[in-house]
Scaffold this motif. Structure first.
Motif, mmCIF file in Angstrom:
data_model
loop_
_atom_site.group_PDB
_atom_site.id
_atom_site.type_symbol
_atom_site.label_atom_id
_atom_site.label_comp_id
_atom_site.label_asym_id
_atom_site.label_seq_id
_atom_site.Cartn_x
_atom_site.Cartn_y
_atom_site.Cartn_z
ATOM 1 N N GLY A 614 47.323 41.239 37.759
ATOM 2 C CA GLY A 614 46.117 41.486 38.528
ATOM 3 C C GLY A 614 45.014 40.509 38.179
ATOM 4 N N LEU A 615 44.884 40.154 36.887
ATOM 5 C CA LEU A 615 43.832 39.228 36.468
ATOM 6 C C LEU A 615 44.065 37.829 37.035
ATOM 7 N N VAL A 616 45.311 37.364 36.975
ATOM 8 C CA VAL A 616 45.599 36.029 37.515
ATOM 9 C C VAL A 616 45.327 35.993 39.013
ATOM 10 N N ASN A 617 45.780 37.022 39.717
ATOM 11 C CA ASN A 617 45.540 37.070 41.161
ATOM 12 C C ASN A 617 44.054 37.201 41.481
ATOM 13 N N SER A 618 43.301 37.900 40.622
ATOM 14 C CA SER A 618 41.859 37.997 40.833
ATOM 15 C C SER A 618 41.198 36.633 40.700
ATOM 16 N N GLY A 639 45.452 42.751 47.736
ATOM 17 C CA GLY A 639 46.796 42.833 47.170
ATOM 18 C C GLY A 639 46.776 43.186 45.699
ATOM 19 N N CYS A 640 45.761 42.680 44.970
ATOM 20 C CA CYS A 640 45.616 43.030 43.553
ATOM 21 C C CYS A 640 45.394 44.535 43.397
ATOM 22 N N LEU A 641 44.597 45.103 44.277
ATOM 23 C CA LEU A 641 44.326 46.543 44.178
ATOM 24 C C LEU A 641 45.566 47.365 44.492
ATOM 25 N N GLU A 642 46.467 46.822 45.313
ATOM 26 C CA GLU A 642 47.727 47.520 45.543
ATOM 27 C C GLU A 642 48.547 47.567 44.258
ATOM 28 N N MET A 643 48.451 46.515 43.440
ATOM 29 C CA MET A 643 49.141 46.514 42.150
ATOM 30 C C MET A 643 48.507 47.534 41.196
ATOM 31 N N ASP A 644 47.177 47.597 41.208
ATOM 32 C CA ASP A 644 46.465 48.483 40.286
ATOM 33 C C ASP A 644 45.181 48.967 40.955
ATOM 34 N N PRO A 645 45.209 50.168 41.566
ATOM 35 C CA PRO A 645 44.036 50.677 42.294
ATOM 36 C C PRO A 645 42.822 50.906 41.401
ATOM 37 N N VAL A 648 39.067 47.541 37.542
ATOM 38 C CA VAL A 648 37.626 47.374 37.736
ATOM 39 C C VAL A 648 37.285 45.919 38.060
ATOM 40 N N ILE A 649 37.886 44.985 37.337
ATOM 41 C CA ILE A 649 37.571 43.574 37.540
ATOM 42 C C ILE A 649 37.939 43.143 38.954
ATOM 43 N N THR A 650 39.085 43.627 39.462
ATOM 44 C CA THR A 650 39.482 43.266 40.820
ATOM 45 C C THR A 650 38.467 43.781 41.831
ATOM 46 N N ARG A 651 38.026 45.015 41.651
ATOM 47 C CA ARG A 651 37.020 45.567 42.580
ATOM 48 C C ARG A 651 35.721 44.759 42.499
ATOM 49 N N ARG A 652 35.383 44.331 41.296
ATOM 50 C CA ARG A 652 34.183 43.505 41.127
ATOM 51 C C ARG A 652 34.273 42.260 41.997
ATOM 52 N N TRP A 653 35.413 41.543 41.912
ATOM 53 C CA TRP A 653 35.515 40.283 42.639
ATOM 54 C C TRP A 653 35.786 40.496 44.117
ATOM 55 N N LEU A 654 36.406 41.608 44.471
ATOM 56 C CA LEU A 654 36.554 41.906 45.898
ATOM 57 C C LEU A 654 35.176 42.149 46.517
ATOM 58 N N GLY A 655 34.327 42.872 45.778
ATOM 59 C CA GLY A 655 32.958 43.065 46.249
ATOM 60 C C GLY A 655 32.233 41.734 46.407
ATOM 61 N N PHE A 656 32.434 40.826 45.465
ATOM 62 C CA PHE A 656 31.809 39.505 45.531
ATOM 63 C C PHE A 656 32.307 38.732 46.755
ATOM 64 N N ALA A 657 33.639 38.832 47.031
ATOM 65 C CA ALA A 657 34.196 38.127 48.195
ATOM 66 C C ALA A 657 33.626 38.687 49.495
ATOM 67 N N TYR A 658 33.531 40.019 49.573
ATOM 68 C CA TYR A 658 32.914 40.631 50.753
ATOM 69 C C TYR A 658 31.469 40.129 50.922
ATOM 70 N N MET A 659 30.731 40.097 49.833
ATOM 71 C CA MET A 659 29.332 39.672 49.881
ATOM 72 C C MET A 659 29.246 38.213 50.338
ATOM 73 N N SER A 660 30.114 37.363 49.817
ATOM 74 C CA SER A 660 30.117 35.965 50.211
ATOM 75 C C SER A 660 30.408 35.811 51.697
ATOM 76 N N HIS A 661 31.185 36.742 52.245
ATOM 77 C CA HIS A 661 31.579 36.692 53.663
ATOM 78 C C HIS A 661 30.588 37.440 54.565
ATOM 79 N N GLY A 662 29.524 37.952 53.983
ATOM 80 C CA GLY A 662 28.524 38.654 54.774
ATOM 81 C C GLY A 662 28.874 40.092 55.116
ATOM 82 N N MET A 663 29.887 40.648 54.462
ATOM 83 C CA MET A 663 30.310 42.040 54.715
ATOM 84 C C MET A 663 29.664 42.921 53.643
ATOM 85 N N PHE A 664 28.367 43.167 53.795
ATOM 86 C CA PHE A 664 27.598 43.775 52.713
ATOM 87 C C PHE A 664 27.924 45.250 52.501
ATOM 88 N N ASP A 665 28.191 45.988 53.558
ATOM 89 C CA ASP A 665 28.547 47.400 53.391
ATOM 90 C C ASP A 665 29.848 47.537 52.609
#
Length: 782
Positions: A614-618, A639-645, A648-665
């Motif tokens: 999960g860390l490498v994929n993150s 996909g990382c979250l499918e490996m490990d729901p 925490v670190i994956t959710r952190r960076w997924l949130g960052f990716a959403y924010m970078s893409h303008g998907m703030f909610d």
């Protein structure tokens, strides 16, 4: 018979009974192993033909040597009994598996392929089984198939095994020609396997009736019922494959078992049969649309295998013909004791093998996903994209270690090498060296003198120091800051036993790097201690890849000597080409230099080596965000979250990716969940503050800033606070905190104020002279 001894076998318990005999579990008192004994039934013994058939079973099976065929040890007569001694299979019959309903499609296909591979070996030797049915198929606890009961098998020189038109076999699985009492060949086994596959997928037989005669009538005259039921996983292509196996006329079926195996996705190169390959097999294989990449166990070529019905998973990476997964060694100590030793030995063997540049070795993080797994070896190999599997067992007690290892082709089940070692703990490194060298030989890998020297290196002669080191590394591998803190005591005790032993010094260095990254202790203290420990390790062993990785990580995160950082990371990879984490760190360094394409290439290689981490994929997701490929990043991180729901670190960076893409909610939802799972993750808290600011929720952003200020600067990242102020348009406050982050050497500064950085918090502020000034002071600017 229970409790009696026949020949040198002591009867322990009854396992089952069939038409031809009774099977018992027995102890072989000579070779000290547990076996299965099959005794001929009295009514069969009275018939010379029946006894001859029984002996033919042993002779046919004993001539076969294949992982998917139950091993026959001997046939003997003693005390008026004729019996076969065979391997005892730990598992259940396929009959028991299908009794509770249809199997999952992938599991059914995996079992069918393994049955086919066993039959392929038999047919090559001119042996037809004639009674393939779920009762004669065992599935071990490791999901490996074993074909039993060659009592109805025949050699090619026997033209017929029926008498007066009497069909021999299990009625529901008989081919039409077998049911009519005609001469049969290997195509009858293809029919029976088709029936078994139909049953595995549907839970029903294709030909049914009340009584044997009704079933035979259905086999001869009726077509199988449609498999296209509501909710069925059987595709039209798969139903067509089974229909061809069940063609009434033998000439309309698959003509050889390898034809069916190719249709199921097994490569013709893996089968490696001696007869010429019909052109129609090649043509059909080339047209298949869903392709998996397999690794061949012989060093001949990159192998493209067609996987028709296993295609819902993402395609496994292709690592070439010399690709290896060392599965977790099975711990034989009662109640799972000494798990630190079995896991540690697994990782050390991986580390030794990974030093060979000509091999590609899956990292420990990914293979540990298969600890205590029930998946078959072929499926694991497909998951990981490898062509060779190493497996084994370990028992450590009383100053000695008993270790067995096997090198296996997972697709043909060929045993390439096996070794058994009973060593004193002081000689344990010899085992790791031997396995690495044997694997290199089995795969015809090129081995340089330097690599051989590094593999053969004995890092300590003190077994207690080694055991303490393994215990520390076992805790450190959990990557939980609390467990990491506990690991320090074991590393220090290891050094007390042998101060010249380099790996525990590297363990201490990694310990402090991890605590510094997670802000568990003061950054200056953590990174300074990490540097000192890494340098001590390198003074003892300049070829220790792990120490070079930590030394480079220190410069990336704190020292900011960028030339030294890259030099150390590349040296770490040179010494251990299979180190996924060395490539992760090099990727991070390259991002600080603005070399985003190179950074992406390194993290992609790390992912090939550690595909289930999960860390490498993150980190791959983060690299994609840095390249403005947000949608791809979001897909990877999901996909990382499918490996490990709960990562925490994956959710952190997924949130960052959403924010970078303008998907703030969406960003706020992920980051709030990250906070719920780990309230102490203060960097995620600053990300959430940014998301609130971008979404126009300034009051929520201000509330988070107040919370961070109340904690004190030693508990949070000043860079994160600077980014929240920047997101809110508070330029002056943002640069005050950015300057503080620089002076405190906050490691997030290096990763986010890099050349051509893309953190959206600083959009509109990068042209400010104060931003450029921080870059220049860090050596990141023009």
């Amino acid at each position: 018979m229970l409790g009696t001894t026949i020949s040198h076998y002591r009867i322990l318990e009854k396992l089952g009974e069939g038409g031809m005999g009774v099977v018992y579990k027995a102890a072989d008192t000579q070779l000290r192993r547990t076996v299965a004994l099959k005794f001929l039934s009295p009514h069969v013994l009275s018939s010379p033909e029946g006894k001859a058939r029984f002996i033919r079973e042993a002779q046919a099976a004993a001539a076969l040597d294949h992982t998917n065929i139950c091993t026959v040890h001997e046939i003997a007569e003693a005390d008026g009994h004729t019996f076969i001694a065979m391997a005892l299979v730990d598992g259940c019959s396929l009959r028991e598996k299908v009794a509770s309903g249809p199997l999952e499609r992938e599991q059914a296909l995996e079992i069918a392929i393994q049955i086919g591979l066993g039959l392929h070996q038999a047919h090559r030797k001119g042996i037809v089984h004639r009674d393939i049915n779920p009762g004669n198929i065992m599935v071990t606890t490791e999901s490996q198939v074993k074909i039993l009961d060659f009592g109805l098998a025949r050699s090619a020189e026997h033209s017929r095994m029926t008498k007066d038109g009497v069909a021999i076999g299990t009625v529901a699985y008989m081919s039409p020609e077998q049911a009519r009492g005609e001469e049969v060949d290997e195509r009858t086994d293809i029919w029976s396997l088709g029936v078994a596959l139909y049953e595995m997928l549907t839970g029903q037989l294709p030909f049914r009736g009340t009584g044997d005669q009704a079933i035979i009538y259905s086999i001869l005259k009726e077509e199988p019922q449609s498999m296209d039921a509501p909710g069925s996983e059987v595709s039209p292509e798969l139903e067509g494959l089974i229909a061809k196996a069940l063609a009434k006329r033998p000439e309309e079926r698959y003509q050889q078992i390898e034809d069916l195996l190719v249709a199921l996705g097994v490569s013709v190169d893996v089968l490696d049969y001696g007869r010429p390959r019909p052109a129609r097999i090649r043509g059909r294989s080339a047209r298949r649309s869903r392709v998996y990449l397999f690794g061949s166990i012989v060093a001949v070529s990159l192998l493209i295998a067609v996987g028709l019905y296993l295609s819902l998973r993402p395609r496994a990476p292709s690592l070439g013909s010399k690709s290896v997964a060392v599965l977790p060694l099975e711990n034989l100590v009662a109640e799972g004791g000494n798990e630190w030793f079995s896991d540690g030995m697994t990782e050390d063997i991986i580390t030794q093998v990974a030093k060979i540049k000509d091999l590609r070795v899956i990292a420990t993080t990914s293979v540990m996903k298969y600890k205590n797994t029930e998946k078959g070896l072929a499926r694991i190999a497909r998951d990981l994209g490898v062509g060779t599997i190493v497996k084994g067992t370990v028992r450590q007690a009383g100053g000695r270690a008993l270790i067995t290892t096997q090198i296996i082709d997972p697709f043909t089940s060929e045993l390439l090498w096996a070794g058994s070692f009973d060593n004193a703990m002081g000689d344990i490194f010899a085992v790791q060296t031997e396995v690495a060298l044997q694997l290199a030989g089995a795969l015809k890998a090129q081995l340089t003198p330097d690599e051989r020297s590094r593999i053969s290196n004995v890092p300590t002669g003190n077994p207690e120091a080694y055991e303490l080191y393994l215990k520390g590394r076992y805790l450190a591998a959990k990557r939980d800051p609390n467990e990491v803190k506990k690991s320090l005591a074991f590393f220090e005790q290891s050094i007390e036993k042998d101060s010249t032993y380099a790996p525990p010094h590297a363990g201490i260095a990694d310990h402090y790097i991890t605590l510094g990254i997670y802000n568990v202790v003061n950054a200056e203290e953590a990174f300074s201690k990490a540097k000192a420990a890494a340098e001590r390790a390198l003074s003892l062993d300049p070829n220790l890849s792990e120490a070079h990785t930590v030394r480079g990580a220190y410069e990336t995160m704190y020292g900011w000597d960028w030339a030294r950082s890259e030099r150390e990371h590349r040296r770490a990879i040179e010494l251990n080409p299979g180190s996924a984490w060395a490539r992760v760190w090099l990727s991070l360094h390259l991002r600080t230099r603005g070399r985003m394409d190179e950074a992406l290439a390194e993290i992609q290689q790390a992912r090939e080596l550690d595909p289930l981490s999960g860390l490498v994929n993150s980190h791959l997701g983060l690299a994609l965000v840095a390249l403005d490929r947000d949608e791809e990043a979001i897909t990877v991180l999901k996909g990382c979250l499918e490996m490990d729901p709960y990562a925490v670190i994956t959710r952190r960076w997924l949130g960052f990716a959403y924010m970078s893409h303008g998907m703030f909610d969406e960003a706020i939802a992920e980051l709030e969940e990250s906070q719920r799972l780990a309230a102490a993750d203060e960097f995620a808290c600053t990300l959430l503050g940014r998301a609130y600011a971008f979404a126009g929720r300034r009051a929520d952003a201000e509330r988070l800033l107040e919370r961070l200020h109340a904690l004190g600067s030693d508990r949070f990242t000043p860079y994160g606070v600077a980014a929240v102020h920047a997101s809110m348009g508070q330029k002056d406050s943002a640069f005050v905190w950015l300057d503080r982050a620089y002076r405190m050497r906050d490691h997030w500064v290096a990763l986010n104020i890099a050349v051509d950085a893309t953190d959206p918090a600083w959009d509109g502020l990068r042209s400010d002279p104060r931003y450029r000034a921080v870059q220049r002071k860090m050596g990141l600017g023009d």
